[in-house]
Scaffold this motif. Structure first.
Motif, PDB file in Angstrom:
ATOM      1  N   GLY A   1       0.814  -1.202   0.000  1.00 16.46           N
ATOM      2  CA  GLY A   1       0.000   0.000   0.000  1.00 16.46           C
ATOM      3  C   GLY A   1       0.849   1.255   0.000  1.00 16.46           C
ATOM      4  O   GLY A   1       2.071   1.208   0.135  1.00 16.46           O
ATOM      5  N   SER A   2       0.188   2.378  -0.137  1.00 17.89           N
ATOM      6  CA  SER A   2       0.913   3.643  -0.199  1.00 17.89           C
ATOM      7  C   SER A   2       1.623   3.909   1.125  1.00 17.89           C
ATOM      8  O   SER A   2       1.150   3.535   2.192  1.00 17.89           O
ATOM      9  CB  SER A   2      -0.031   4.790  -0.525  1.00 17.89           C
ATOM     10  OG  SER A   2      -0.959   4.933   0.521  1.00 17.89           O
ATOM     11  N   TYR A   3       2.734   4.581   1.025  1.00 20.36           N
ATOM     12  CA  TYR A   3       3.562   4.893   2.191  1.00 20.36           C
ATOM     13  C   TYR A   3       3.177   6.254   2.726  1.00 20.36           C
ATOM     14  O   TYR A   3       3.082   7.221   1.973  1.00 20.36           O
ATOM     15  CB  TYR A   3       5.046   4.886   1.800  1.00 20.36           C
ATOM     16  CG  TYR A   3       5.950   5.427   2.864  1.00 20.36           C
ATOM     17  CD1 TYR A   3       6.225   4.689   4.000  1.00 20.36           C
ATOM     18  CD2 TYR A   3       6.514   6.687   2.745  1.00 20.36           C
ATOM     19  CE1 TYR A   3       7.052   5.183   4.981  1.00 20.36           C
ATOM     20  CE2 TYR A   3       7.345   7.192   3.718  1.00 20.36           C
ATOM     21  CZ  TYR A   3       7.610   6.437   4.839  1.00 20.36           C
ATOM     22  OH  TYR A   3       8.424   6.929   5.813  1.00 20.36           O
ATOM     23  N   THR A   4       2.923   6.343   4.027  1.00 20.61           N
ATOM     24  CA  THR A   4       2.669   7.627   4.657  1.00 20.61           C
ATOM     25  C   THR A   4       3.811   7.921   5.606  1.00 20.61           C
ATOM     26  O   THR A   4       4.151   7.095   6.452  1.00 20.61           O
ATOM     27  CB  THR A   4       1.344   7.629   5.442  1.00 20.61           C
ATOM     28  OG1 THR A   4       1.371   6.566   6.394  1.00 20.61           O
ATOM     29  CG2 THR A   4       0.164   7.429   4.507  1.00 20.61           C
ATOM     30  N   GLN A   5       4.396   9.085   5.443  1.00 21.01           N
ATOM     31  CA  GLN A   5       5.549   9.460   6.247  1.00 21.01           C
ATOM     32  C   GLN A   5       5.108   9.746   7.675  1.00 21.01           C
ATOM     33  O   GLN A   5       4.069  10.363   7.906  1.00 21.01           O
ATOM     34  CB  GLN A   5       6.228  10.689   5.658  1.00 21.01           C
ATOM     35  CG  GLN A   5       7.536  11.020   6.317  1.00 21.01           C
ATOM     36  CD  GLN A   5       8.272  12.106   5.558  1.00 21.01           C
ATOM     37  OE1 GLN A   5       7.776  12.649   4.594  1.00 21.01           O
ATOM     38  NE2 GLN A   5       9.457  12.409   6.002  1.00 21.01           N
ATOM     39  N   ARG A   6       5.886   9.282   8.621  1.00 19.04           N
ATOM     40  CA  ARG A   6       5.571   9.523  10.022  1.00 19.04           C
ATOM     41  C   ARG A   6       5.780  10.993  10.369  1.00 19.04           C
ATOM     42  O   ARG A   6       6.588  11.678   9.750  1.00 19.04           O
ATOM     43  CB  ARG A   6       6.469   8.674  10.919  1.00 19.04           C
ATOM     44  CG  ARG A   6       6.213   7.209  10.762  1.00 19.04           C
ATOM     45  CD  ARG A   6       7.066   6.439  11.716  1.00 19.04           C
ATOM     46  NE  ARG A   6       6.859   5.015  11.526  1.00 19.04           N
ATOM     47  CZ  ARG A   6       7.476   4.094  12.231  1.00 19.04           C
ATOM     48  NH1 ARG A   6       8.344   4.430  13.158  1.00 19.04           N
ATOM     49  NH2 ARG A   6       7.231   2.825  12.010  1.00 19.04           N
ATOM     50  N   THR A   7       5.062  11.453  11.373  1.00 15.41           N
ATOM     51  CA  THR A   7       5.212  12.842  11.794  1.00 15.41           C
ATOM     52  C   THR A   7       6.496  13.002  12.593  1.00 15.41           C
ATOM     53  O   THR A   7       6.981  12.070  13.219  1.00 15.41           O
ATOM     54  CB  THR A   7       4.024  13.288  12.664  1.00 15.41           C
ATOM     55  OG1 THR A   7       3.965  12.442  13.812  1.00 15.41           O
ATOM     56  CG2 THR A   7       2.725  13.197  11.886  1.00 15.41           C
ATOM     57  N   GLN A   8       7.017  14.213  12.574  1.00 12.32           N
ATOM     58  CA  GLN A   8       8.225  14.503  13.329  1.00 12.32           C
ATOM     59  C   GLN A   8       7.901  14.526  14.815  1.00 12.32           C
ATOM     60  O   GLN A   8       6.812  14.941  15.209  1.00 12.32           O
ATOM     61  CB  GLN A   8       8.804  15.856  12.908  1.00 12.32           C
ATOM     62  CG  GLN A   8       9.395  15.852  11.529  1.00 12.32           C
ATOM     63  CD  GLN A   8      10.638  14.988  11.456  1.00 12.32           C
ATOM     64  OE1 GLN A   8      11.448  14.974  12.354  1.00 12.32           O
ATOM     65  NE2 GLN A   8      10.760  14.248  10.371  1.00 12.32           N
TER      66      GLN A   8
END
Length: 124
Positions: A83-90
């Motif tokens: 599935g699509s990759y979602t970047q983690r929050t800082q």
């Protein structure tokens, strides 16, 4: 827990990574269950040899419940294997402290007022 991650090989300042399936408690370059691909960051992004996978094995390990690391998840998303990759929050720890945030807010307000005053003076 089983993870899909990078194991570094190659010479000094010439990195080359194997994409491996390993127990999450094993060392980064240590024991692994299976090698499922390679990543060569020295090649240009558009080169198809930069990231390679054995697709059947990747699908198998994902079905068994292996968790890819952030970088491997991005590679899998680009290859349309997951599935699509979602970047983690800082993390919030890296945000400026309260006084610095207040100072930045005051500077922004002052700059906005000066801009409005300059625009009003230009219209007159």
């Amino acid at each position: 827990m089983i993870s899909m991650r990078l194991a570094r090989h190659g010479a000094k300042k010439r990195p080359y990574y194997y994409i491996v399936v390993a127990d999450s408690r094993a060392p980064r370059d240590g024991r692994f269950l299976e090698k499922i691909g390679t990543y060569n960051p020295m090649l240009p992004r558009e080169n198809e040899q930069r990231v390679r996978f054995v697709e059947e094995r990747v699908k198998y390990w994902l079905s068994v419940g292996a968790q890819p690391t952030d970088r491997v998840a991005r590679f899998l998303a680009d290859a349309k294997l997951a599935g699509s990759y979602t970047q983690r929050t800082q993390p919030q720890k890296s945000a400026p402290r309260a006084k610095a945030q207040e100072r930045m807010r005051m500077e922004a307000e002052t700059a906005a007022k000066e801009k409005e005053a300059a625009a009003a003076a230009a219209q007159e």
